[in-house]
Scaffold this motif. Structure first.
Motif, short mmCIF file in Angstrom:
data_model
loop_
_atom_site.label_atom_id
_atom_site.label_comp_id
_atom_site.label_asym_id
_atom_site.label_seq_id
_atom_site.Cartn_x
_atom_site.Cartn_y
_atom_site.Cartn_z
N UNK A 101 0.81 -1.22 0.00
CA UNK A 101 0.00 0.00 0.00
C UNK A 101 0.84 1.27 0.00
N UNK A 102 2.16 1.12 -0.01
CA UNK A 102 3.04 2.29 0.16
C UNK A 102 4.08 2.37 -0.95
N UNK A 103 3.68 1.99 -2.15
CA UNK A 103 4.70 1.79 -3.20
C UNK A 103 5.33 3.09 -3.71
N UNK A 104 4.57 4.21 -3.64
CA UNK A 104 5.19 5.50 -4.02
C UNK A 104 6.38 5.76 -3.09
N UNK A 105 6.15 5.54 -1.79
CA UNK A 105 7.21 5.77 -0.80
C UNK A 105 8.36 4.79 -0.98
N UNK A 106 8.03 3.53 -1.29
CA UNK A 106 9.07 2.52 -1.50
C UNK A 106 9.98 2.97 -2.65
N UNK A 107 9.38 3.40 -3.77
CA UNK A 107 10.16 3.85 -4.93
C UNK A 107 11.04 5.03 -4.55
N UNK A 108 10.44 6.00 -3.87
CA UNK A 108 11.18 7.22 -3.50
C UNK A 108 12.40 6.85 -2.64
N UNK A 109 12.18 5.98 -1.67
CA UNK A 109 13.29 5.62 -0.77
C UNK A 109 14.37 4.82 -1.50
N UNK A 110 13.96 3.94 -2.40
CA UNK A 110 14.94 3.14 -3.14
C UNK A 110 15.82 4.06 -4.00
N UNK A 111 15.18 5.05 -4.63
CA UNK A 111 15.92 5.97 -5.50
C UNK A 111 16.82 6.89 -4.66
N UNK A 112 16.28 7.32 -3.52
CA UNK A 112 17.08 8.12 -2.58
C UNK A 112 18.34 7.35 -2.18
N UNK A 159 15.96 0.71 -12.62
CA UNK A 159 16.50 -0.56 -12.08
C UNK A 159 15.38 -1.59 -12.03
N UNK A 160 15.71 -2.87 -12.24
CA UNK A 160 14.65 -3.88 -12.28
C UNK A 160 13.99 -4.14 -10.92
N UNK A 161 12.69 -4.36 -10.97
CA UNK A 161 11.93 -4.68 -9.76
C UNK A 161 10.82 -5.65 -10.16
N UNK A 162 10.18 -6.24 -9.18
CA UNK A 162 9.05 -7.13 -9.47
C UNK A 162 8.08 -7.11 -8.30
N UNK A 163 6.84 -7.42 -8.61
CA UNK A 163 5.82 -7.58 -7.58
C UNK A 163 5.29 -9.01 -7.74
N UNK A 164 5.32 -9.77 -6.66
CA UNK A 164 4.73 -11.11 -6.72
C UNK A 164 3.55 -11.15 -5.75
N UNK A 203 1.45 -2.01 -9.77
CA UNK A 203 0.51 -2.62 -8.82
C UNK A 203 -0.91 -2.19 -9.17
N UNK A 204 -1.07 -0.92 -9.48
CA UNK A 204 -2.40 -0.37 -9.81
C UNK A 204 -2.95 -1.05 -11.07
N UNK A 205 -2.09 -1.14 -12.10
CA UNK A 205 -2.53 -1.75 -13.37
C UNK A 205 -2.99 -3.19 -13.18
N UNK A 206 -2.42 -3.86 -12.17
CA UNK A 206 -2.74 -5.27 -11.95
C UNK A 206 -3.65 -5.50 -10.74
N UNK A 207 -4.24 -4.41 -10.24
CA UNK A 207 -5.16 -4.48 -9.08
C UNK A 207 -4.55 -5.18 -7.89
N UNK A 208 -3.27 -4.92 -7.63
CA UNK A 208 -2.62 -5.55 -6.47
C UNK A 208 -2.55 -4.53 -5.34
N UNK A 209 -3.21 -4.84 -4.22
CA UNK A 209 -3.21 -3.90 -3.10
C UNK A 209 -2.64 -4.52 -1.83
N UNK A 210 -2.58 -5.86 -1.78
CA UNK A 210 -2.02 -6.50 -0.58
C UNK A 210 -1.51 -7.91 -0.93
#
Ligand code: SAH
Length: 251
Positions: free
Chosen positions: A166-177, A184-189, A211-218
């Motif tokens: 539920x916090x993927x914007x923040x995850x991306x920001x922190x990873x880039x920070x 860089x490659x990433x995946x959601x399973x 995540x949004x495109x694939x309706x993944x929320x949890x």
């Protein structure tokens, strides 16, 4: 006796042989209903009492265990994946110690192994990364400052991020920070090893959109790192030119 049992990541045949045997023999099952595959309850014998811990407090769980113990009954406490990760077993064990009730811990296949399998991936590729960071974003449970995702990202190691869909914007920001590139490659399973499993390959910068495109929320893991790319070195262990304890080099 209380048996803490790792249920595995989802698929009902990914519980251990020992875990399945204990489920078949036990009088009482307390299972983590939010994530454990209910099909596993099918291993229970006729008349076995079943409790869903998602609807219970720690005190209610312990009360069921104490009551079982006073009647000489066996309890299986079924946790998702392996209970040593985000499993809240320590607090149960401490209360059982106080009550003088004995228990054992039976390991399970964690979802981080299930996710690697879903990706046909190796987390520890030579020449890429030899370490795996298992972490999460802070939610209702705080994460120590020193363990911020941005700090771990500085290492460029393989990262497996739990409990953060539920916090993927923040995850991306922190990873880039921390030093990852947006591409860089990433995946959601999502629901690794369940019939409804989804594997989405994306980049650090597109995690939230993917995540949004694939309706993944949890119920998903976020995987990040060079192990998802194409470059790596061959292992020394199976290198024809390398002598090991079991095999002589061929040249
Ligand atoms: N002890 C468990 C983790 C419990 S925390 C284990 O070893 O896997 C719950 C989090 O684990 C979820 O929010 C999700 O991030 C992850 N998770 C659990 N099962 C999963 C699965 N089958 N696929 C993907 N992620 C899963």
């Amino acid at each position: 006796m209380i048996h803490f049992v790792g249920a595995g990541p989802g698929a009902e045949d990914l519980i251990t042989v020992k875990g399945a045997r204990l489920l078949k023999e036990t009088d009482i099952i307390i299972y983590a209903g939010s994530l454990v595959n209910p099909a596993l309850l099918g291993y229970g014998k006729a008349g076995c009492q079943v409790y869903n811990s998602a609807e219970m407090t720690l005190e209610e769980v312990i009360a069921v265990m104490k009551d079982a113990e006073s009647k000489g009954l066996d309890t299986v406490r079924l946790h998702t994946g392996d209970a040593s990760l985000y499993g809240a077993i320590r607090e149960q064990m401490d209360l059982l110690d106080e009550a003088g009730i004995s228990y054992e811990d039976v390991p399970g296949v964690s979802s981080f192994s299930g996710a690697a399998a879903a990706l046909n991936a190796e987390y520890t590729l030579p020449g890429v990364s030899q370490s795996v960071v298992i972490t999460r974003m802070a939610g209702r449970t705080p994460v120590p400052e020193k363990e911020a995702i941005s700090k771990f990202a500085e290492h460029g190691s393989t990262m497996v991020i739990f409990l953060s869909t539920g916090l993927l914007e923040d995850v991306s920001r922190e990873l880039i920070e921390g030093g990852y590139e947006s591409d860089s490659p990433a995946a959601i399973v999502y629901k690794a090893t369940w019939p409804e499993e989804k594997v989405v390959r994306c980049t650090v910068g597109t995690l939230a959109q993917a995540a949004k495109d694939n309706n993944i929320t949890k119920t998903a893991l976020i995987l990040v790192g060079g192990f998802l790319g194409s470059a790596y070195e061959r292992s020394k262990l199976y290198d024809p030119g390398f002598t090991t304890e079991f095999r002589k080099a061929s040249k």
